[in-house]
Design a protein around this motif. Structure first.
Motif, PDB file in Angstrom:
ATOM      1  N   GLU A 137       2.461  11.846  -2.518  1.00 26.65           N
ATOM      2  CA  GLU A 137       2.620  11.331  -0.990  1.00 26.65           C
ATOM      3  C   GLU A 137       2.239   9.857  -0.741  1.00 26.65           C
ATOM      4  O   GLU A 137       2.820   9.142  -0.043  1.00 26.65           O
ATOM      5  N   ALA A 138       1.253   9.070  -1.532  1.00 28.98           N
ATOM      6  CA  ALA A 138       0.852   7.930  -1.271  1.00 28.98           C
ATOM      7  C   ALA A 138       2.225   6.834  -1.647  1.00 28.98           C
ATOM      8  O   ALA A 138       2.546   6.127  -0.974  1.00 28.98           O
ATOM      9  N   PHE A 139       2.927   7.275  -2.763  1.00 31.64           N
ATOM     10  CA  PHE A 139       4.150   6.378  -3.093  1.00 31.64           C
ATOM     11  C   PHE A 139       5.257   6.858  -2.227  1.00 31.64           C
ATOM     12  O   PHE A 139       6.071   5.880  -2.117  1.00 31.64           O
ATOM     13  N   ARG A 140       5.632   7.800  -2.017  1.00 36.27           N
ATOM     14  CA  ARG A 140       6.717   8.228  -1.065  1.00 36.27           C
ATOM     15  C   ARG A 140       6.737   7.697   0.266  1.00 36.27           C
ATOM     16  O   ARG A 140       7.553   7.301   0.965  1.00 36.27           O
ATOM     17  N   ASN A 141       5.369   7.428   0.855  1.00 40.26           N
ATOM     18  CA  ASN A 141       5.383   7.272   2.208  1.00 40.26           C
ATOM     19  C   ASN A 141       5.018   5.686   2.313  1.00 40.26           C
ATOM     20  O   ASN A 141       4.900   5.185   3.642  1.00 40.26           O
TER      21      ASN A 141
END
Lengths: 409, 430
Positions: A137-141
């Motif tokens: 989630e941290a990298f996709r968003n």
């Protein structure tokens, strides 16, 4: 029925009327297409005329002659010989090679990271599954540009002075005796190519071809006679020729290790991988890895539990269940989005300019464009390069899709 | 029965055993730990390893976050005030307005973008939440005009004329709808253009009426610029995306070829090359003497980019519809426009919602790329004016962390909403 056919013939007798171009579904399509074509041609003619008059007003023309002129700027990291006296074309080729290099390295590591994270996210271990969700989630968003800048900043401030590695009583040791991460970049072993390298390469290819042939032969005999030949000779056929060739032609391919003893000021030998490349490579791999993790997870979840249970009921062992039943079905779901992630990674590598890595966008679309002012030519070539790459990759994807597509009968 | 037992069995218990508490290892925390963290030796190793990683991360981040300074006026002062690993969050408080609005938006007018931002939530709500009364959609319709007036300023007559043009177009469209879709669409467009053209003179005459201080496009910056680009381009690219998808699925070969060429070309090149086009090349293709806002050129390019991706998503939705839906529409005697509007698109769009949201989130993240063509969005502000200033040279983590947090909150929120909507719209029974 009779009245309808009468009506038809009556209309036919009346012949073609202009209003039928709009009202008759047989001709309406033609009308619309004609209008669309005319509009497109008009639009292009308008743009072209504007371009001509603008160029004439500015005293410019469209020519690619500037590619032969000396570039006049240095490139920090180049895989082929390049000096500031080389032509703009050569600078562009350096950029192309650098783009392909970082894209290839990124694809490999992103796949490793993504598959690991995707599998671990499905793990029954609560903590590791949560950690992997947080990573994804941290990298996709968060935009890839911000990640490139953050990782670029991390890489820039980290790393010791090369002197820490030097001499008999060094403060730091080489990692695995091969790698030194310094504030100049990463010192790594370099591959040295000597005479006979070609023969080793041919032997390697022959080994791979032989191994594939053996696998085919095993399958063939299994299906035709029911006899199961052992699988291990495949490894022998694969590995024996290149290893034999390597020892027969001593020094054909060697490694040059970073040498910390050679002098007191710097590390000798090996190759220096610059910080921009490391930063971009890491950022692209970790960012794309998060997306690949989601694809892998979706692929594994898409194989229904009934498939595993059915395979187990047939008496297959867990490894064969995975190899023969689960993986082929999961891969059909995973591979197409995986390849489009590779495509995205290649396109995202154009952000190299943010950390100062000399890829094609930074050389041809950046410095060359600014120095020569040939904006149209440079951007045209730039777009053409990326188009060729993506068409090639999607061509591969289409071939793959048609081979694994469900055979519907 | 007990008699038979007495003969065949040596001993029969005649009272119940006291109920025992389950073993400690099978209840409560211990059971959860055993099942979820330490179920086997490899898992235990993994757990310990991830605990170690978590500790490493937290031990680095927590002191930085909690021990930070929020009041210093420069990095030197901050370094003196903060002991150990604390961060210099003072840069955020000091440059807060610059990060949000850019460095040349007039500081007396900050309430306008802030109000526009708040209104965005109010006015988008009717679209986002299908339960709200459909009359409130009027708010959504009004929003672009209000937001334009608030952000760019000038007289209120300009957006009113814009609104009147749309209204006139709609009236003309409704009045002629019986003559066929294509014709009434043309009538609507013509009516709108006439009203806009005439209204242009009126707006020039009344340029002082309810006028806010005008702000140039090049003064837009900070996170506001990302929001403007994101919302404008996503909403513009939806209709274009639908048209492109329909064109690509069309039976008319020329239209199909045009659409395929456009989509594949746009999808094949990185956004940054399109932004270069907007920055340096597009001017060559416009009539001599036209000056075009950079922000407008960028909006055109990003919209083209997004509509190609949205077209592919919607094409997936169109292809996923069963053949029977198309045939049912045909058998009802609907023409192409009716069939698409009433039968096909509502279903296809519903299937495509997750994909469209993905594209929207990706597009919103990609708006940061404008910093590379030296526009001052939030990343551009950080890399340019703030990090280059002598006061805050070298405060990477706090600034990039803040930008990352802004995007994370927005994008994560959008994706959570889309999952909620998907569950709500699910009409298939599983």
């Amino acid at each position: 029925m009779a009245s309808i056919s009468e009506h038809d013939t009556q209309q036919d007798r009346q012949g073609f009327r202009p209003s039928m171009l709009i009202n008759d579904t047989r001709y309406r399509g033609l009308t619309f297409q004609f209008i669309a074509l005319m509009l497109i041609i008009l639009a292009f003619a308008w743009l072209g005329a504007n371009l001509m008059s603008n160029l004439a007003a500015a005293g410019l023309d469209i020519s690619f002659g500037f590619l032969d002129e000396p570039a006049g700027y240095d490139i920090a990291f180049s895989m082929i010989d390049y000096t500031s006296q080389s032509s703009h074309l050569r600078a562009a080729i350096v950029g192309v090679l650098n783009t392909l290099l970082v894209a290839f390295m990124g694809c490999v590591t992103a796949t490793i990271i993504g598959v690991t994270a995707g599998v671990l996210r499905l793990s029954k271990n609560w903590l590791i599954a949560r950690l992997m969700s947080a990573y994804v989630e941290a990298f996709r968003n968060v935009p890839v540009l911000i990640w490139i800048l953050i990782i670029g900043a991390v890489v820039t401030i980290s790393g010791a002075n090369p002197r820490a590695f030097l001499g008999e009583e060094a403060e730091s040791n080489l990692f695995l005796g091969m790698f030194a991460f310094t504030n100049r970049g990463l010192y790594a072993p370099a591959v040295e190519i000597g005479p006979g390298a070609l023969i080793v390469l041919i032997a390697l290819i022959a080994g791979i071809a032989g191994a594939i042939a053996w696998r085919w032969y095993v399958k063939h005999t299994l299906f035709s006679s029911g006899k199961l030949l052992p699988g291990w000779p495949m490894w022998l056929i694969l590995l024996a020729p290149p290893i034999l060739a390597y020892f027969l032609f001593q020094g054909a391919i060697g490694l040059s290790m970073p040498d910390t003893m050679a002098n007191r000021f710097n590390i000798q030998g090996g190759t220096l991988v610059g910080k921009p490349l490391i930063a971009l490579w890491l950022a692209l791999s970790v960012y794309t890895g998060a997306f690949i993790a989601e694809n892998v997870r979706a692929g594994i979840l898409s194989v229904s539990k009934g498939q595993t249970e059915a395979a187990a009921a047939l008496g297959l062992r867990p490894r064969r269940v995975m190899n023969l039943v689960v993986l082929p079905q999961a891969l059909r779901v995973i591979v197409p989005p995986l390849i489009s992630q590779y495509l995205n990674l290649t396109k995202n590598s154009s952000l190299a300019i943010a950390v100062g890595y000399a890829d094609i966008t930074a050389t041809l679309g950046g410095i060359t464009l600014n120095q020569t002012g040939r904006a149209i030519e440079c951007i045209l070539m730039l777009m053409l390069f990326y188009l060729i790459i993506s068409l090639a990759i999607s061509g591969v994807m289409n071939v793959y899709n048609s081979t694994v597509a469900l055979k519907e009968r | 029965m007990s008699d038979t037992h007495a003969q065949s069995v040596a001993y029969v218990r005649e009272s119940f055993v006291e109920q025992q508490t389950p073993p400690v290892s099978e209840t409560g925390v211990v059971k959860w730990l055993r099942e979820n963290l330490f179920s086997s030796i490899p898992y235990a190793i993994l757990t310990l390893l991830s605990l170690f990683v978590l500790y490493q991360i937290l031990s680095g981040v927590l002191p930085w976050l909690l021990g930070g300074n929020w009041t210093a006026s420069s990095i030197r002062e901050c370094r003196e005030l903060v002991e150990g690993a604390g961060g210099c969050f003072a840069v955020l408080t000091e440059r807060w307005n610059q990060l949000l609005f850019g460095f040349s938006y007039p500081s007396t007018e900050y309430w306008r973008p802030a109000l526009a931002f708040l209104l965005l939530f109010v006015c988008v709500a009717p679209v986002l939440f299908p339960d709200l009364p459909s009359k409130s959609l009027i708010l959504t319709l009004l929003y672009p005009f209000v937001a334009y007036w608030l952000l760019w300023g000038g007289t209120i007559v300009t957006p009113i004329v814009g609104l009147l043009g749309v209204a006139a177009g709609y009236v003309a469209y409704r009045a002629t709808i019986n003559r066929g879709f294509a014709l009434s669409l043309l009538a609507g467009v013509v009516a709108a253009v006439i009203v806009w053209y005439l209204g242009g003179f009126v707006a020039e005459e009344l340029s002082g009426v309810a006028a806010l201080m005008p702000v140039e496009s090049r003064d837009m910056g900070g996170f506001m610029l990302n929001m403007i680009l994101g919302t404008v381009c996503v909403s513009l690219s939806l209709p274009f995306g639908i048209l492109l998808a329909l064109g690509r699925q069309s039976r008319l070969p020329i239209i199909k070829i045009i659409c395929i060429t456009f989509i594949e070309f746009i999808r094949g090149v990185p956004l940054i090359t399109l932004l270069f086009v907007a920055n340096v090349v597009l001017a060559y293709f416009l009539p001599p003497g036209t000056t075009f806002d950079l922000i407008l050129r960028v909006i055109i390019m990003i919209t083209m980019f997004a509509s190609a991706y949205i077209a592919e998503v919607i094409r997936g939705g169109l292809a996923a519809l069963p053949r029977g839906q198309y045939e049912a529409a045909d058998s009802l005697g609907l023409d192409y426009a009716q069939a698409m509007r009433l039968i096909i698109l509502p279903q296809a769009l519903k299937i495509s919602i997750p994909g469209i949201v993905n594209v929207a989130v990706g597009l919103f993240k990609d708006t940061t790329l404008v910093s590379i063509i030296s526009m001052f969005d939030v990343v551009g502000m950080i890399r340019g004016p703030i990090l280059a200033s002598t006061d805050w040279n070298g405060v990477y983590w706090e600034l990039y962390g803040f930008a990352a947090l802004l995007f994370f909150v927005t994008c994560y929120g959008i994706s959570q909403y889309s999952q909620w909507l998907e569950r709500k719209l699910a009409t298939d029974h599983r």
